[in-house]
Write a protein that holds these residues in place. Structure first.
Motif, PDB file in Angstrom:
ATOM      1  N   MET A  51       0.826  -1.200   0.000  1.00 58.47           N
ATOM      2  CA  MET A  51       0.000   0.000   0.000  1.00 58.47           C
ATOM      3  C   MET A  51       0.868   1.260   0.000  1.00 58.47           C
ATOM      4  SD  MET A  51      -1.557  -0.423   3.830  1.00 58.47           S
ATOM      5  CE  MET A  51      -0.476  -0.999   5.146  1.00 58.47           C
ATOM      6  N   LEU A  91      -6.267  -6.212  -7.674  1.00 53.79           N
ATOM      7  CA  LEU A  91      -7.372  -5.645  -6.905  1.00 53.79           C
ATOM      8  C   LEU A  91      -6.885  -4.299  -6.374  1.00 53.79           C
ATOM      9  CD1 LEU A  91      -8.277  -8.778  -4.714  1.00 53.79           C
ATOM     10  CD2 LEU A  91      -9.586  -7.934  -6.669  1.00 53.79           C
ATOM     11  N   LEU A  92      -7.707  -3.280  -6.493  1.00 52.99           N
ATOM     12  CA  LEU A  92      -7.290  -1.931  -6.109  1.00 52.99           C
ATOM     13  C   LEU A  92      -8.248  -1.369  -5.072  1.00 52.99           C
ATOM     14  CD1 LEU A  92      -5.692   0.723  -6.545  1.00 52.99           C
ATOM     15  CD2 LEU A  92      -7.212   1.196  -8.482  1.00 52.99           C
ATOM     16  N   SER A  93      -7.727  -0.998  -3.908  1.00 57.41           N
ATOM     17  CA  SER A  93      -8.553  -0.353  -2.885  1.00 57.41           C
ATOM     18  C   SER A  93      -8.089   1.081  -2.706  1.00 57.41           C
ATOM     19  CB  SER A  93      -8.440  -1.096  -1.556  1.00 57.41           C
ATOM     20  OG  SER A  93      -8.996  -2.384  -1.674  1.00 57.41           O
ATOM     21  N   LEU A  94      -9.047   1.987  -2.701  1.00 56.03           N
ATOM     22  CA  LEU A  94      -8.738   3.409  -2.565  1.00 56.03           C
ATOM     23  C   LEU A  94      -9.510   3.997  -1.399  1.00 56.03           C
ATOM     24  CD1 LEU A  94      -9.088   4.639  -6.267  1.00 56.03           C
ATOM     25  CD2 LEU A  94      -6.960   4.400  -4.967  1.00 56.03           C
ATOM     26  N   ALA A  95      -8.800   4.708  -0.514  1.00 57.01           N
ATOM     27  CA  ALA A  95      -9.460   5.536   0.487  1.00 57.01           C
ATOM     28  C   ALA A  95      -9.227   6.980   0.046  1.00 57.01           C
ATOM     29  CB  ALA A  95      -8.901   5.284   1.878  1.00 57.01           C
ATOM     30  N   ILE A  96     -10.319   7.688  -0.226  1.00 51.99           N
ATOM     31  CA  ILE A  96     -10.247   8.950  -0.947  1.00 51.99           C
ATOM     32  C   ILE A  96     -10.682  10.113  -0.060  1.00 51.99           C
ATOM     33  CG2 ILE A  96     -11.074  10.175  -3.008  1.00 51.99           C
ATOM     34  CD1 ILE A  96     -11.763   7.323  -4.136  1.00 51.99           C
ATOM     35  N   GLY A 125     -11.089  -5.962  -9.592  1.00 52.82           N
ATOM     36  CA  GLY A 125     -12.004  -5.560  -8.538  1.00 52.82           C
ATOM     37  C   GLY A 125     -11.292  -4.717  -7.516  1.00 52.82           C
ATOM     38  N   GLY A 126     -11.987  -4.459  -6.397  1.00 56.41           N
ATOM     39  CA  GLY A 126     -11.364  -3.655  -5.364  1.00 56.41           C
ATOM     40  C   GLY A 126     -12.388  -3.098  -4.416  1.00 56.41           C
ATOM     41  N   ASP A 127     -12.056  -1.981  -3.818  1.00 55.27           N
ATOM     42  CA  ASP A 127     -12.920  -1.379  -2.818  1.00 55.27           C
ATOM     43  C   ASP A 127     -12.657   0.129  -2.845  1.00 55.27           C
ATOM     44  OD1 ASP A 127     -14.717  -1.195  -0.728  1.00 55.27           O
ATOM     45  OD2 ASP A 127     -13.269  -1.711   0.817  1.00 55.27           O
ATOM     46  N   THR A 128     -13.709   0.917  -2.691  1.00 53.83           N
ATOM     47  CA  THR A 128     -13.518   2.365  -2.574  1.00 53.83           C
ATOM     48  C   THR A 128     -14.177   2.829  -1.289  1.00 53.83           C
ATOM     49  OG1 THR A 128     -15.532   2.754  -3.845  1.00 53.83           O
ATOM     50  CG2 THR A 128     -13.457   2.846  -5.056  1.00 53.83           C
ATOM     51  N   SER A 129     -13.544   3.784  -0.634  1.00 56.65           N
ATOM     52  CA  SER A 129     -14.074   4.314   0.611  1.00 56.65           C
ATOM     53  C   SER A 129     -13.708   5.784   0.687  1.00 56.65           C
ATOM     54  CB  SER A 129     -13.439   3.573   1.794  1.00 56.65           C
ATOM     55  OG  SER A 129     -13.719   4.244   3.006  1.00 56.65           O
ATOM     56  N   MET A 136      -5.120   6.919   0.327  1.00 54.06           N
ATOM     57  CA  MET A 136      -4.486   5.629   0.584  1.00 54.06           C
ATOM     58  C   MET A 136      -4.777   4.705  -0.590  1.00 54.06           C
ATOM     59  SD  MET A 136      -4.572   2.403   1.860  1.00 54.06           S
ATOM     60  CE  MET A 136      -6.340   2.316   2.103  1.00 54.06           C
ATOM     61  N   SER A 138      -4.181   0.842  -1.843  1.00 58.56           N
ATOM     62  CA  SER A 138      -3.760  -0.510  -1.473  1.00 58.56           C
ATOM     63  C   SER A 138      -4.029  -1.435  -2.647  1.00 58.56           C
ATOM     64  CB  SER A 138      -4.536  -0.963  -0.231  1.00 58.56           C
ATOM     65  OG  SER A 138      -4.163  -2.258   0.152  1.00 58.56           O
ATOM     66  N   ALA A 140      -3.638  -5.355  -4.251  1.00 62.88           N
ATOM     67  CA  ALA A 140      -3.303  -6.777  -4.119  1.00 62.88           C
ATOM     68  C   ALA A 140      -3.159  -7.306  -5.539  1.00 62.88           C
ATOM     69  CB  ALA A 140      -4.389  -7.534  -3.359  1.00 62.88           C
TER      70      ALA A 140
ATOM     71  N   GLU B   8     -20.288   7.067  -4.910  1.00 63.89           N
ATOM     72  CA  GLU B   8     -19.423   5.883  -4.957  1.00 63.89           C
ATOM     73  C   GLU B   8     -19.731   4.991  -6.160  1.00 63.89           C
ATOM     74  OE1 GLU B   8     -19.986   3.287  -1.643  1.00 63.89           O
ATOM     75  OE2 GLU B   8     -18.174   2.125  -2.071  1.00 63.89           O
ATOM     76  N   ILE B  30     -14.758  -6.482 -12.367  1.00 65.24           N
ATOM     77  CA  ILE B  30     -15.277  -5.459 -11.463  1.00 65.24           C
ATOM     78  C   ILE B  30     -16.805  -5.456 -11.454  1.00 65.24           C
ATOM     79  CG2 ILE B  30     -15.433  -2.954 -11.096  1.00 65.24           C
ATOM     80  CD1 ILE B  30     -12.691  -2.695 -12.327  1.00 65.24           C
ATOM     81  N   THR B  49     -11.617  -7.933  -1.848  1.00 66.24           N
ATOM     82  CA  THR B  49     -10.857  -7.064  -0.944  1.00 66.24           C
ATOM     83  C   THR B  49     -11.798  -6.040  -0.338  1.00 66.24           C
ATOM     84  OG1 THR B  49      -8.856  -5.700  -0.731  1.00 66.24           O
ATOM     85  CG2 THR B  49     -10.126  -5.434  -2.744  1.00 66.24           C
ATOM     86  N   MET B  51     -11.757  -2.921   2.965  1.00 70.10           N
ATOM     87  CA  MET B  51     -10.943  -2.299   4.006  1.00 70.10           C
ATOM     88  C   MET B  51     -11.819  -1.652   5.072  1.00 70.10           C
ATOM     89  SD  MET B  51      -9.394   0.767   1.668  1.00 70.10           S
ATOM     90  CE  MET B  51     -10.491   1.582   0.477  1.00 70.10           C
ATOM     91  N   ILE B  53     -11.576   1.528   7.782  1.00 70.65           N
ATOM     92  CA  ILE B  53     -10.793   2.733   8.047  1.00 70.65           C
ATOM     93  C   ILE B  53     -11.341   3.437   9.275  1.00 70.65           C
ATOM     94  CG2 ILE B  53     -10.183   5.011   7.093  1.00 70.65           C
ATOM     95  CD1 ILE B  53     -10.374   3.683   4.316  1.00 70.65           C
ATOM     96  N   HIS B  57     -15.274   3.510   8.989  1.00 74.92           N
ATOM     97  CA  HIS B  57     -15.935   2.233   9.251  1.00 74.92           C
ATOM     98  C   HIS B  57     -15.999   1.878  10.728  1.00 74.92           C
ATOM     99  CE1 HIS B  57     -14.332   1.926   5.112  1.00 74.92           C
ATOM    100  NE2 HIS B  57     -15.467   1.347   4.863  1.00 74.92           N
ATOM    101  N   LEU B  91      -4.624 -12.037   2.730  1.00 79.45           N
ATOM    102  CA  LEU B  91      -3.523 -11.076   2.813  1.00 79.45           C
ATOM    103  C   LEU B  91      -4.027  -9.931   3.683  1.00 79.45           C
ATOM    104  CD1 LEU B  91      -2.626 -10.836  -0.996  1.00 79.45           C
ATOM    105  CD2 LEU B  91      -1.323 -12.070   0.744  1.00 79.45           C
ATOM    106  N   ASP B 127       1.119  -6.512   4.345  1.00 78.65           N
ATOM    107  CA  ASP B 127       1.986  -5.341   4.344  1.00 78.65           C
ATOM    108  C   ASP B 127       1.717  -4.583   5.639  1.00 78.65           C
ATOM    109  OD1 ASP B 127       3.782  -3.449   3.418  1.00 78.65           O
ATOM    110  OD2 ASP B 127       2.320  -2.395   2.173  1.00 78.65           O
ATOM    111  N   HIS B 332     -20.438   5.605   0.181  1.00 75.10           N
ATOM    112  CA  HIS B 332     -19.325   6.502   0.441  1.00 75.10           C
ATOM    113  C   HIS B 332     -19.439   7.721  -0.475  1.00 75.10           C
ATOM    114  CE1 HIS B 332     -17.064   4.032   3.194  1.00 75.10           C
ATOM    115  NE2 HIS B 332     -17.434   2.992   2.486  1.00 75.10           N
ATOM    116  N   PHE B 333     -18.965   8.855  -0.015  1.00 76.70           N
ATOM    117  CA  PHE B 333     -18.925  10.106  -0.773  1.00 76.70           C
ATOM    118  C   PHE B 333     -20.293  10.721  -0.959  1.00 76.70           C
ATOM    119  CE2 PHE B 333     -16.072   7.009  -2.945  1.00 76.70           C
ATOM    120  CZ  PHE B 333     -14.951   7.297  -2.199  1.00 76.70           C
TER     121      PHE B 333
END
Lengths: 335, 335
Positions: A51, A91-96, A125-129, A136, A138, A140, B8, B30, B49, B51, B53, B57, B91, B127, B332-333
């Motif tokens: 990350m 996989l892409l996670s973003l905290a925005i 895929g991934g996660d957004t927050s 941030m 992150s 995988a 979001e 996705i 994935t 997260m 925060i 959260h 992970l 990580d 979110h957002f």
């Protein structure tokens, strides 16, 4: 007890102590660049995660979003490559944080997608927050390799030669230039050094040669600094390593930077992090082949030392004197 | 343009527009709960994935670290389960602020490892980083399933019946109790509702029955709230859904909470998030079997509606009147 009183690597050991490092279908667990799993015989999945956190890994005063998108994926690609694998799915996670605009995120994706295209990786895929503070990122990353092709940190044996790709210390010097407020690429040295920090490239070229010729007995990427990675390899392999101080490769730009700023060249090459060059060992049967590929210009690497029966890492000066080389690369939570 | 002006889900669409949603070996990309990849014929890897925060959260004033460790893995397990998969490898990435002690991290790992043991999951890597602000926990989870066993969001067809497991709105009510400062478990209702928020359990019991009997045509977990998830399923499947307002399952504790606090029961059940109950559809050939399993007490679920040829989600009141059910769950957002 505060985390910074034990340090990052002790923390990882603490985590590792509680979980298996290998098992039936788990070929490589915690403590290498990637995990390796064999869900079906002959089909090895590699998994890595890394990350980037604003205020820790980057500063938006000088990191542009395109390069950040690139770097977030490239540092993970490096982790898959040095296990002898091919990166495939991300996989892409973003905290925005509220301060980031949609256009800035588009730039981040431009960079991320560029690297996906360069390596044939698919974002799956991934996660957004939202984030109450900084940005941030992150990632995988999943990859694959054959069961007999996994290159572990633990594979070095006494008698192996030690090599490193490219030149060292450029990223650390680039960061110093950026931190000093000297942000305009006044000359080609400045551009070269800062780009090594802002947009590091994983050494797929060199690793591809190493994997094709089955040259490496152990391999690790230089994310924390050469001194840290040498100690990781030595400890994981249960061996000692001796490195010649005058063999460490440095770029002409770095030499000029060290001279003009009065910075220690050896501190930069030994301890500079975020280089993403590759440290590897070869056994005596293969070392000559590695040297030949290097002399033919087919492998961009330099021989820097030897593995011996023992422990720890020794740095040998030109006059023959030796000192223990402690890991002084970047460590999170260090005081 | 600020991210909160598009929201979001529009942001995810924006990302998704630039990358393939399926390909040669990418079965699901996705836009579903997990990605599904088929590296070798017959061997499907699922990857999810999610997260957590601090400040978004969770709030460390009432979230204990053991339950946070549990929740960080359980929310990912839920994503693998609802794709028809079995969770296998995790992970874990942690961004750790200076305020967190080693002992607190040990608690987090106690919870994380408990859930690993409950589901036979192995922590394979991750990580660790320092964090300039709050604690951040990012988990990537790998699982597997057979190619014909993947359950997508897009599988609902007109004529399918709509079901939901368990009862709804408990987690949202629990959060309200915690936020109100009413933290002592004064009675069993308080304990039940707050535990649903602090330590939600993925519905492996129900999903196992659904997978064993191949009952579900589409499935999603309720992380954002029923109204949002119904709209996700309807949109992904290209169908409309009609839900009976008086069929929505709520716990006795929630009914008492709604009455005593003057909170709308239907708002809680329709829009309460972080429930991790499961929403699924069954085709007309299987709906009777689902109803029978429910009446026999073998499947903890309630029939709440029907899929029709159309679009959107309609909420039908007891008097026969209908209103469009907009997604009002957690986003979110959102402004």
């Amino acid at each position: 007890m505060k985390v910074n009183s034990i340090g990052e690597f002790a923390l990882i050991d603490r985590i590792r102590a509680k979980v298996p490092s290998a098992g039936d279908r788990l070929l490589v667990g915690i403590g290498d660049d990637s995990a390796a799993i064999e869900p079906t015989a002959g089909c090895v999945t590699l998994a890595a995660t890394d990350m980037l956190i604003e205020g820790v890994h980057f500063d938006l005063r000088w990191h542009d979003l395109v390069n950040l998108g690139r770097k977030s994926l490239n540092v993970n690609i490096s982790d898959i490559l040095v296990m002898g694998g091919v990166p495939l799915y991300a996989l892409l996670s973003l905290a925005i944080p509220p301060s980031i605009s949609v256009e800035a995120l588009d730039e981040l994706f431009t960079g991320f997608n560029e690297v996906c295209a360069e390596h044939g990786i698919i974002l799956t895929g991934g996660d957004t927050s939202s984030s109450p503070h900084g940005l941030m990122i992150s990632v995988a990353l999943l990859g694959e390799t054959g069961p007999s092709s996994i290159i572990r940190r633990s594979g070095a044996s006494p008698g192996d030669a030690v090599f490193v790709t490219g030149t060292l210390g450029n990223s650390a010097a680039g960061l110093k230039l950026l931190q000093s407020g000297n942000r305009l690429p006044a000359d080609s040295d400045h551009l070269f050094l800062t780009q090594r920090h802002l947009n590091p490239r994983p050494r797929r070229d060199a690793v591809t040669v190493l994997v094709a010729e089955a040259l490496a007995t152990s391999m690790i990427d230089i994310s924390d600094g050469l001194s840290s990675e040498l100690n990781h390899l030595a400890r994981s392999s249960g061996v000692g390593m001796r490195v010649q101080a005058n063999s460490l490769p440095s770029s002409p730009a770095l030499k000029r930077f060290a001279e003009s700023t009065g910075t220690s060249l050896s501190d930069l090459t030994l301890h500079g992090g975020e280089e993403y060059e590759v440290l590897f060992t070869t056994n005596p049967q293969k070392s000559a082949q590695a040297r030949q590929l290097i002399s033919q210009g087919k492998l961009d690497a330099t021989e820097i030392g030897l593995v011996y029966d023992g422990s720890g890492v020794m740095l040998e000066q030109q006059d023959g004197s030796e000192t223990a080389l402690e890991p002084r690369g970047f460590e999170h939570f260090s005081v």
